[in-house]
Write an enzyme that holds these catalytic residues in place. Structure first.
Site, PDB file in Angstrom:
ATOM      1  N   HIS A  17       0.839  -1.203   0.000  1.00  0.00           N
ATOM      2  CA  HIS A  17       0.000   0.000   0.000  1.00  0.00           C
ATOM      3  C   HIS A  17       0.878   1.258   0.000  1.00  0.00           C
ATOM      4  CE1 HIS A  17      -3.087  -2.666   2.243  1.00  0.00           C
ATOM      5  NE2 HIS A  17      -3.575  -2.455   1.039  1.00  0.00           N
ATOM      6  N   LYS A  41     -18.167  -5.414   7.344  1.00  0.00           N
ATOM      7  CA  LYS A  41     -16.895  -6.150   7.370  1.00  0.00           C
ATOM      8  C   LYS A  41     -16.380  -6.225   8.800  1.00  0.00           C
ATOM      9  CE  LYS A  41     -14.617  -5.383   2.904  1.00  0.00           C
ATOM     10  NZ  LYS A  41     -13.420  -4.824   2.257  1.00  0.00           N
ATOM     11  N   ARG A  90      -2.305  -6.429  -8.410  1.00  0.00           N
ATOM     12  CA  ARG A  90      -1.201  -7.374  -8.262  1.00  0.00           C
ATOM     13  C   ARG A  90      -1.180  -8.431  -9.348  1.00  0.00           C
ATOM     14  NH1 ARG A  90      -3.000  -7.643  -2.155  1.00  0.00           N
ATOM     15  NH2 ARG A  90      -4.864  -7.334  -3.389  1.00  0.00           N
ATOM     16  N   SER A 128      -2.972  -7.942   2.841  1.00  0.00           N
ATOM     17  CA  SER A 128      -3.238  -7.765   4.281  1.00  0.00           C
ATOM     18  C   SER A 128      -3.746  -9.056   4.914  1.00  0.00           C
ATOM     19  CB  SER A 128      -4.269  -6.657   4.518  1.00  0.00           C
ATOM     20  OG  SER A 128      -3.782  -5.422   4.052  1.00  0.00           O
TER      21      SER A 128
HETATM   22  P1  ADP Z   1      -9.922  -3.315  -0.241  1.00  0.00           P
HETATM   23  O1  ADP Z   1     -10.617  -4.024   0.887  1.00  0.00           O
HETATM   24  O2  ADP Z   1     -10.601  -2.068  -0.685  1.00  0.00           O
HETATM   25  O3  ADP Z   1      -9.485  -4.168  -1.389  1.00  0.00           O
HETATM   26  P2  ADP Z   1      -7.166  -3.255   0.586  1.00  0.00           P
HETATM   27  O4  ADP Z   1      -6.637  -2.580   1.791  1.00  0.00           O
HETATM   28  O5  ADP Z   1      -7.066  -4.747   0.541  1.00  0.00           O
HETATM   29  O6  ADP Z   1      -8.631  -2.748   0.458  1.00  0.00           O
HETATM   30  O7  ADP Z   1      -6.468  -2.676  -0.720  1.00  0.00           O
HETATM   31  C1  ADP Z   1      -6.559  -1.336  -1.090  1.00  0.00           C
HETATM   32  C2  ADP Z   1      -5.964  -1.173  -2.471  1.00  0.00           C
HETATM   33  O8  ADP Z   1      -4.582  -1.477  -2.439  1.00  0.00           O
HETATM   34  C3  ADP Z   1      -6.566  -2.114  -3.515  1.00  0.00           C
HETATM   35  O9  ADP Z   1      -6.630  -1.432  -4.745  1.00  0.00           O
HETATM   36  C4  ADP Z   1      -5.565  -3.244  -3.585  1.00  0.00           C
HETATM   37  O10 ADP Z   1      -5.595  -3.894  -4.831  1.00  0.00           O
HETATM   38  C5  ADP Z   1      -4.282  -2.463  -3.397  1.00  0.00           C
HETATM   39  N1  ADP Z   1      -3.187  -3.312  -2.881  1.00  0.00           N
HETATM   40  C6  ADP Z   1      -3.199  -4.094  -1.797  1.00  0.00           C
HETATM   41  N2  ADP Z   1      -2.004  -4.710  -1.643  1.00  0.00           N
HETATM   42  C7  ADP Z   1      -1.232  -4.300  -2.682  1.00  0.00           C
HETATM   43  C8  ADP Z   1       0.110  -4.596  -3.111  1.00  0.00           C
HETATM   44  N3  ADP Z   1       0.886  -5.454  -2.450  1.00  0.00           N
HETATM   45  N4  ADP Z   1       0.555  -3.980  -4.229  1.00  0.00           N
HETATM   46  C9  ADP Z   1      -0.245  -3.132  -4.922  1.00  0.00           C
HETATM   47  N5  ADP Z   1      -1.504  -2.822  -4.578  1.00  0.00           N
HETATM   48  C10 ADP Z   1      -1.996  -3.392  -3.468  1.00  0.00           C
END
Ligand code: ADP
Length: 163
Positions: A17, A41, A90, A128
């Site tokens: 992130h 959630k 990803r 995450s």
């Molecule tokens: P959500 O529940 O909205 O998917 P996340 O916190 O999982 O929230 O992810 C927020 C954003 O960050 C999403 O667009 C996700 O694809 C992106 N993201 C998460 N991990 C990575 C990573 N390792 N590299 C690039 N983008 C990421």
């Protein structure tokens, strides 16, 4: 002023992130990280914790701020007059999900443009949910999260001696 929002759960924020925030904030004048509060959630870190961790991570970047939003992201963007929504990708699985989401958002608010940004290969496997699972079993998550998140995870799973 070219502004963008980067919404997500950030439960917890990872180096993946952070990398997206860094790269996007070098391009846009202002980036707003929107920490989602979704009552449907269940999170490991509550809203204040997720906001606090993300805020601390982005603190050195002057053109980035973090907010909490508990409704549709398009409504936040409408309210703030922001057109660009950033989502990290990803791989193809992320893309098919993100693409549908972008279609949904465009249907709700046609002026919104979703910008997809590919992960840095170093962070390709960071997610995450896996990091939380790994931490719960005492796996080594230190290369995946910044030290403040590492410490916060250590407190969530005190029975495991996180390395
Ligand atoms: P959500 O529940 O909205 O998917 P996340 O916190 O999982 O929230 O992810 C927020 C954003 O960050 C999403 O667009 C996700 O694809 C992106 N993201 C998460 N991990 C990575 C990573 N390792 N590299 C690039 N983008 C990421």
């Amino acid at each position: 002023m070219l502004k963008a929002v980067f919404p997500g759960s950030f439960d917890p924020p990872t180096l993946g992130h952070f990398n997206i925030v860094e790269r996007v904030s070098a391009i846009f004048d202002e980036v707003i990280v929107v920490v989602a509060e979704n009552r449907q959630k269940s999170y490991l870190f509550n809203t204040e914790e997720r906001l606090g961790l993300m805020s601390e991570m982005v603190a050195p970047r002057n053109n980035v701020r973090c907010v909490v939003w508990d409704s549709l992201i398009v409504d936040f963007m409408r309210q703030e007059g922001i057109q660009v929504l950033i989502r990290g990708v990803r791989g193809v699985d992320d893309f098919s999900y993100e693409f549908e989401l972008s279609m949904m958002n465009k249907t709700l608010h046609p002026a919104i443009e979703t910008f997809f940004i590919s992960t840095d290969p170093r962070y390709l496997i960071l997610r995450s949910s896996s990091i939380k699972e790994l931490a719960s079993f005492g796996g080594d998550i230190s290369p995946m999260v910044p030290p403040i998140v590492f410490d916060a995870l250590k407190k969530k799973f005190p029975e495991n001696k996180l390395r």
